[in-house]
Structures are given as C-alpha cells and as structure tokens.
Design a protein around this motif. Sequence first.
Motif, PDB file in Angstrom:
ATOM      1  N   GLN A  98     -46.335 -14.733 -25.489  1.00 26.06           N
ATOM      2  CA  GLN A  98     -45.856 -15.916 -24.795  1.00 26.06           C
ATOM      3  C   GLN A  98     -45.199 -16.826 -25.831  1.00 26.06           C
ATOM      4  OE1 GLN A  98     -48.592 -19.047 -23.284  1.00 26.06           O
ATOM      5  NE2 GLN A  98     -47.634 -18.680 -21.292  1.00 26.06           N
ATOM      6  N   VAL A  99     -44.009 -17.289 -25.510  1.00 27.04           N
ATOM      7  CA  VAL A  99     -43.258 -18.166 -26.409  1.00 27.04           C
ATOM      8  C   VAL A  99     -43.097 -19.526 -25.748  1.00 27.04           C
ATOM      9  CG1 VAL A  99     -41.123 -18.515 -27.696  1.00 27.04           C
ATOM     10  CG2 VAL A  99     -42.016 -16.196 -27.373  1.00 27.04           C
ATOM     11  N   LEU A 100     -43.727 -20.526 -26.341  1.00 28.90           N
ATOM     12  CA  LEU A 100     -43.627 -21.897 -25.843  1.00 28.90           C
ATOM     13  C   LEU A 100     -42.811 -22.699 -26.846  1.00 28.90           C
ATOM     14  CD1 LEU A 100     -47.374 -22.414 -24.834  1.00 28.90           C
ATOM     15  CD2 LEU A 100     -45.495 -21.618 -23.393  1.00 28.90           C
ATOM     16  N   THR A 101     -41.752 -23.350 -26.393  1.00 29.17           N
ATOM     17  CA  THR A 101     -40.877 -24.065 -27.307  1.00 29.17           C
ATOM     18  C   THR A 101     -40.317 -25.324 -26.663  1.00 29.17           C
ATOM     19  OG1 THR A 101     -38.908 -23.867 -28.725  1.00 29.17           O
ATOM     20  CG2 THR A 101     -38.853 -22.718 -26.607  1.00 29.17           C
ATOM     21  N   GLU A 102     -39.961 -26.290 -27.493  1.00 34.12           N
ATOM     22  CA  GLU A 102     -39.404 -27.540 -26.985  1.00 34.12           C
ATOM     23  C   GLU A 102     -37.899 -27.435 -26.724  1.00 34.12           C
ATOM     24  OE1 GLU A 102     -40.298 -30.384 -29.996  1.00 34.12           O
ATOM     25  OE2 GLU A 102     -38.808 -29.615 -31.411  1.00 34.12           O
ATOM     26  N   ASP A 103     -37.272 -26.351 -27.194  1.00 34.22           N
ATOM     27  CA  ASP A 103     -35.829 -26.172 -26.999  1.00 34.22           C
ATOM     28  C   ASP A 103     -35.511 -24.681 -26.913  1.00 34.22           C
ATOM     29  OD1 ASP A 103     -33.051 -26.109 -27.072  1.00 34.22           O
ATOM     30  OD2 ASP A 103     -32.897 -27.786 -28.485  1.00 34.22           O
ATOM     31  N   GLY A 104     -35.592 -24.140 -25.696  1.00 32.74           N
ATOM     32  CA  GLY A 104     -35.407 -22.709 -25.499  1.00 32.74           C
ATOM     33  C   GLY A 104     -34.025 -22.221 -25.869  1.00 32.74           C
ATOM     34  N   HIS A 157     -47.790 -16.593 -29.235  1.00 31.78           N
ATOM     35  CA  HIS A 157     -49.127 -16.002 -29.276  1.00 31.78           C
ATOM     36  C   HIS A 157     -49.246 -14.893 -28.236  1.00 31.78           C
ATOM     37  CE1 HIS A 157     -51.099 -18.041 -25.654  1.00 31.78           C
ATOM     38  NE2 HIS A 157     -49.855 -18.446 -25.645  1.00 31.78           N
ATOM     39  N   GLN A 158     -50.340 -14.165 -28.333  1.00 35.16           N
ATOM     40  CA  GLN A 158     -50.583 -13.037 -27.438  1.00 35.16           C
ATOM     41  C   GLN A 158     -50.614 -13.504 -25.991  1.00 35.16           C
ATOM     42  OE1 GLN A 158     -54.456 -11.166 -27.848  1.00 35.16           O
ATOM     43  NE2 GLN A 158     -53.608  -9.177 -27.360  1.00 35.16           N
TER      44      GLN A 158
END
Length: 221
Positions: free
Chosen positions: A156-162, A126-127
């Motif tokens: 912004q990138v939020l992830t459980e496995d970068g 998201h922004q």
Amino acid sequence: MTTQYNDEHIPDFSGDDFANDKEIQKTRAAIKAYEKMVNDSLNVIRRELNCEDSSHINLKGFHMFKSLTATLTHSMKSVIGDKIVRVSLADYFSSLPVPKNSNSGTDQYIFGHISLKKSYPRTYIHQETIKEKIEDIFLKRDLDFPDSKKFSRKFQVLTEDGKRLQDLLQFKKLDDFADFPEMEIELFNNKVLFRTSRKPVSIEEATIFCDLTKIILSVFD
C-alpha cells in the motif's frame, strides 16, 4: 591503639560469588550469546555496505520512527556512489498479540536512512494486508503503479502527492521490492527511512537489510 594491616589480612575480592549459581551463569551465557549475535549482525552490514561506526542522527522527523518511542543504541555510516547511507540499531518495546497469550518485550531493530538527490512528497509504503485492501475499496487512498503489478499487489502506497510520486518513480523497477514483502519505507523530502520488517536484529535480518538497501539505492535518486 593502631592496628597494622598487611596484604595477608586483606580479603580476596577477586572471586566470582556466583560461579556455582547455575541460573546466574545461564543468564550470563545468554547475554553473552546475544551480544555476539548483535555484533555478528553488524559485521555483516559493515562488510556488505562498507560501513563504519558513526554518531547518531535524529530520526524523529519520520512518523514511522517517532511513533515507537525508540532509543538509538548503535549507528554506522557509509557513502555509496553519491548517497550517504546510515544504519541504526534502535531499542524499543513491542507487543504482538497471539491467541490466549501475548508476546512482548524490548529488543533492538535495524533501520536504514539514505540522503537522496531528489525531493519526494511524504510517502509511506508498507505491506498491504486484507484489512488495507478492504479499506481502500471505500477510502481510495492507495496509489497504484500499473507498470509494476507485483509491487502494487503487495504494498500500500500512501502519499501526499500521487501525481508527483508517480512522475518520480516512472520507469523504475518497483517490482524488485516484491522480494521484501514485510518492508516499510517512508520518504520525506530528500530522505528515506526504511526497514526490512518488524523483526528484531539477527544475522538473517542483517543480510536481508543489505539486499534491500541496494535495491533502494537503485530505485530512488
């Protein structure tokens, strides 16, 4: 005693009791104009993505939809290449605080859903605002992509496995998303849910939506 009735004695119910009520007529005209705008917006998507009307699918497995308490009002489907693309109109209440007032109400919003070949870790894109930038200084949650600087600056990138996500998106043209600064994307297994912004349906939003859909189809396998 039996009273006989004929057609001449039956009251005429066919007239419009509100024909001379300017406020009622104004409301009716506004509703009709809104319905035409929604239909015209859907026609843009039908034409650009070769969509046809379809049954609804359950989108509540996605956090970004589940949190809205939304109701689907219209659904369409298309097969583009080897991917199934679904487009939904969702009706929900939203509120935007503004100085000395509030802007709130119920409207319809466009969502896209695509079935992918590959499986992705749960991810939300998201922004990135100043608030998120400051938070990330301390929390270090945002995943950056050094080869896609425009993308990393805007989102912004939020992830459980970068590590896995970076491997899956290596060499992808993520900077193409920079033209859609208000977009939201959620990946979950082999599905992606997305929207161009939090603005209600309009012909302009429908056009932008089609452009974003084509980028998503090219980026995510």
